[in-house]
Design a protein around this motif. Structure first.
Motif, PDB file in Angstrom:
ATOM      1  N   THR A 234     -76.703 -31.662  72.461  1.00  0.00           N
ATOM      2  CA  THR A 234     -75.460 -31.053  71.870  1.00  0.00           C
ATOM      3  C   THR A 234     -74.670 -31.996  70.626  1.00  0.00           C
ATOM      4  O   THR A 234     -75.033 -33.110  70.730  1.00  0.00           O
ATOM      5  CB  THR A 234     -74.533 -30.975  73.009  1.00  0.00           C
ATOM      6  N   VAL A 235     -74.239 -31.351  69.893  1.00  0.00           N
ATOM      7  CA  VAL A 235     -73.551 -32.087  68.719  1.00  0.00           C
ATOM      8  C   VAL A 235     -71.910 -31.449  68.828  1.00  0.00           C
ATOM      9  O   VAL A 235     -71.586 -30.331  68.860  1.00  0.00           O
ATOM     10  CB  VAL A 235     -74.017 -31.899  67.359  1.00  0.00           C
ATOM     11  N   LEU A 236     -71.169 -32.408  68.657  1.00  0.00           N
ATOM     12  CA  LEU A 236     -69.664 -32.084  68.333  1.00  0.00           C
ATOM     13  C   LEU A 236     -69.250 -32.145  67.047  1.00  0.00           C
ATOM     14  O   LEU A 236     -69.366 -33.231  66.345  1.00  0.00           O
ATOM     15  CB  LEU A 236     -68.771 -32.986  69.292  1.00  0.00           C
ATOM     16  N   ALA A 237     -68.615 -31.194  66.372  1.00  0.00           N
ATOM     17  CA  ALA A 237     -68.086 -31.291  64.915  1.00  0.00           C
ATOM     18  C   ALA A 237     -66.708 -31.282  65.315  1.00  0.00           C
ATOM     19  O   ALA A 237     -65.819 -30.449  65.715  1.00  0.00           O
ATOM     20  CB  ALA A 237     -68.619 -30.174  64.186  1.00  0.00           C
ATOM     21  N   LEU A 238     -65.903 -32.142  64.409  1.00  0.00           N
ATOM     22  CA  LEU A 238     -64.471 -32.562  64.293  1.00  0.00           C
ATOM     23  C   LEU A 238     -64.065 -32.079  62.934  1.00  0.00           C
ATOM     24  O   LEU A 238     -64.198 -32.786  61.931  1.00  0.00           O
ATOM     25  CB  LEU A 238     -64.026 -33.819  64.653  1.00  0.00           C
ATOM     26  N   ALA A 239     -63.409 -30.851  62.797  1.00  0.00           N
ATOM     27  CA  ALA A 239     -63.025 -30.489  61.548  1.00  0.00           C
ATOM     28  C   ALA A 239     -61.390 -30.397  61.697  1.00  0.00           C
ATOM     29  O   ALA A 239     -60.774 -29.668  62.370  1.00  0.00           O
ATOM     30  CB  ALA A 239     -63.643 -29.009  61.418  1.00  0.00           C
ATOM     31  N   GLY A 240     -60.931 -31.130  60.693  1.00  0.00           N
ATOM     32  CA  GLY A 240     -59.638 -31.016  60.434  1.00  0.00           C
ATOM     33  C   GLY A 240     -59.028 -32.143  59.668  1.00  0.00           C
ATOM     34  O   GLY A 240     -59.919 -33.268  59.544  1.00  0.00           O
ATOM     35  N   SER A 241     -57.903 -32.147  58.935  1.00  0.00           N
ATOM     36  CA  SER A 241     -57.340 -33.086  58.169  1.00  0.00           C
ATOM     37  C   SER A 241     -56.862 -34.302  58.838  1.00  0.00           C
ATOM     38  O   SER A 241     -56.499 -34.044  60.247  1.00  0.00           O
ATOM     39  CB  SER A 241     -56.087 -32.485  57.238  1.00  0.00           C
ATOM     40  N   ASP A 242     -56.932 -35.415  58.331  1.00  0.00           N
ATOM     41  CA  ASP A 242     -56.242 -36.419  59.082  1.00  0.00           C
ATOM     42  C   ASP A 242     -54.789 -36.452  59.261  1.00  0.00           C
ATOM     43  O   ASP A 242     -53.836 -36.285  58.214  1.00  0.00           O
ATOM     44  CB  ASP A 242     -56.414 -37.986  58.417  1.00  0.00           C
ATOM     45  N   ASP A 243     -54.306 -36.376  60.430  1.00  0.00           N
ATOM     46  CA  ASP A 243     -52.847 -36.329  60.758  1.00  0.00           C
ATOM     47  C   ASP A 243     -52.366 -37.633  61.596  1.00  0.00           C
ATOM     48  O   ASP A 243     -51.854 -37.559  62.797  1.00  0.00           O
ATOM     49  CB  ASP A 243     -52.416 -35.377  61.485  1.00  0.00           C
TER      50      ASP A 243
END
Length: 384
Positions: A234-243
């Motif tokens: 399994t792989v986890l993708a973290l998608a999002g801008s830095d906040d």
């Protein structure tokens, strides 16, 4: 009607710009005029504007805006000159200069405030001294003066009651909506994995939201670490801008040697976002606080099964609607158990997908909820 939305209308602002965009498309079809007034800083990218609407950008005032969020002399001057050109002024959030300024300038134009989850106990506790100062100056009084307070769920009704100390005279629950037709056709499976170099032989868990402390990454990352030790496929993708949380997330990934199992892919928009939802076996957002999560709503509309906390804004609805998603407690162990339960049961994910898509179509299609808000606008304008 002539409607003015006031919001930091940029890609960096999270969900409200998307909400305004979708509502505006519907409102324009009914023949109304919509302007969007937004403070902006150098380097920020404005969110797209629907054809027929107008975006008015005002520069944030240097130095002061670092301490007084969204402060803009240009915004104040625009309102001074044009406030009476509008029938409705809709302010998004609290403790923003754009929410205070219309009340400072005018008492006659109908005003709406959408809470967007900012009175949640977890959110209110952060930077509380600044909020208490602004409450003392004006914010509570201005919220009370609003002709309409829009909330997304019954929890926010309790939040408003606790904040004001009494109920508001005109408060209405209207949830966020999603343009279901946008997710009818998705990119072909495999496009997202190929573009971002993700393995094709592993299940994909997708987190897609701002990298912010409130989003529950302190639960997701260790929860996924514990899961992937037992199930390395399994792989986890973290998608999002830095906040504010990207450095912490990267440090955790390095510290626990998760570089092959957790990938940071940045903020996704347009077809990339849809491709991610199409490829994902599971979407997750174990957030501590959301007004009403657009990310979760879009995942459900796209047919991606979800593992979320009950703080995403409509957790109880998800729970009651024949398991339209799996709810995790705000603990690392609960996240791990949720991953095991969903990723280990293909039939359960399929059942959740079907239930979620039916729920979104019935209750959260943008045409339904935007018309509800438009009807409320009409009521308060007639009453002025």
């Amino acid at each position: 009607m002539r409607i003015l939305n006031i919001c930091a209308y940029t890609w960096q602002s999270g969900g409200p710009p998307k909400i305004i965009f979708d509502h505006t498309e519907v409102v324009l079809r009914y023949g109304h005029q919509v302007d969007i007034l937004s403070p902006i800083s150098p380097g920020e990218k404005p969110y797209p504007v629907p054809d027929g609407a107008r975006l008015i950008l005002c520069q944030r005032t240097p130095v002061i805006s670092r301490f007084f969020r969204e402060f803009s002399i240009e915004l104040y001057q625009y309102l001074q000159q044009h406030v009476h050109e509008y029938d409705v002024i809709h302010c998004h959030g609290l403790w923003h200069f754009g929410t205070l300024a219309p009340f400072m300038i005018d008492r006659t134009v109908a005003k709406v405030i959408t809470i967007h989850g900012v009175l949640d106990r977890w959110v209110y506790a952060h930077h509380n001294w600044k909020k208490q100062l602004m409450d003392t100056l004006a914010q509570k009084a201005y919220l009370q003066r609003a002709d309409l307070v829009q909330i997304n769920n019954s929890d926010e009704q309790d939040d408003v009651l606790r904040y004001l100390g009494h109920s508001h005279s005109n408060i209405v629950i209207i949830p966020n909506g999603v343009k279901v037709s946008d997710f009818t056709t998705l990119p072909s499976k495999g496009n997202f994995r190929q573009k971002f170099g993700l393995p094709t032989d592993k299940k994909l868990v997708l987190f897609m939201s701002r990298l912010n402390a409130k989003k529950g990454l302190d639960l997701l990352l260790p929860g996924f670490r514990d899961y992937v030790r037992q199930y390395p496929d399994t792989v986890l993708a973290l998608a999002g801008s830095d906040d504010g949380y990207e450095a912490t997330a990267r440090q955790f990934i390095d510290q626990h040697n998760l570089g092959d199992s957790v990938r940071m892919v940045g903020m996704l928009t347009g077809d990339d976002k849809k491709a991610a939802l199409a490829d994902a076996d599971l979407f997750t957002l174990p957030s501590y606080s959301e007004g009403f999560s657009m990310a979760v709503l879009e995942a459900m509309a796209a047919g991606t099964p979800t593992l979320v906390s009950d703080r995403v804004g409509f957790g109880e609805v998800i729970r009651k609607h024949e398991a339209a998603g799996l709810l995790a407690h705000l603990t690392v162990e609960s996240v791990t158990i949720g991953l095991e339960k969903l990723l280990g049961d293909d039939k359960l994910r399929q059942r959740i997908t079907l239930n979620a898509m039916a729920l979104v179509k019935a209750q959260y299609d943008i045409d339904v909820v935007a018309k509800q808000l438009l009807d409320e606008y009409s009521k308060i304008v007639r009453s002025k």
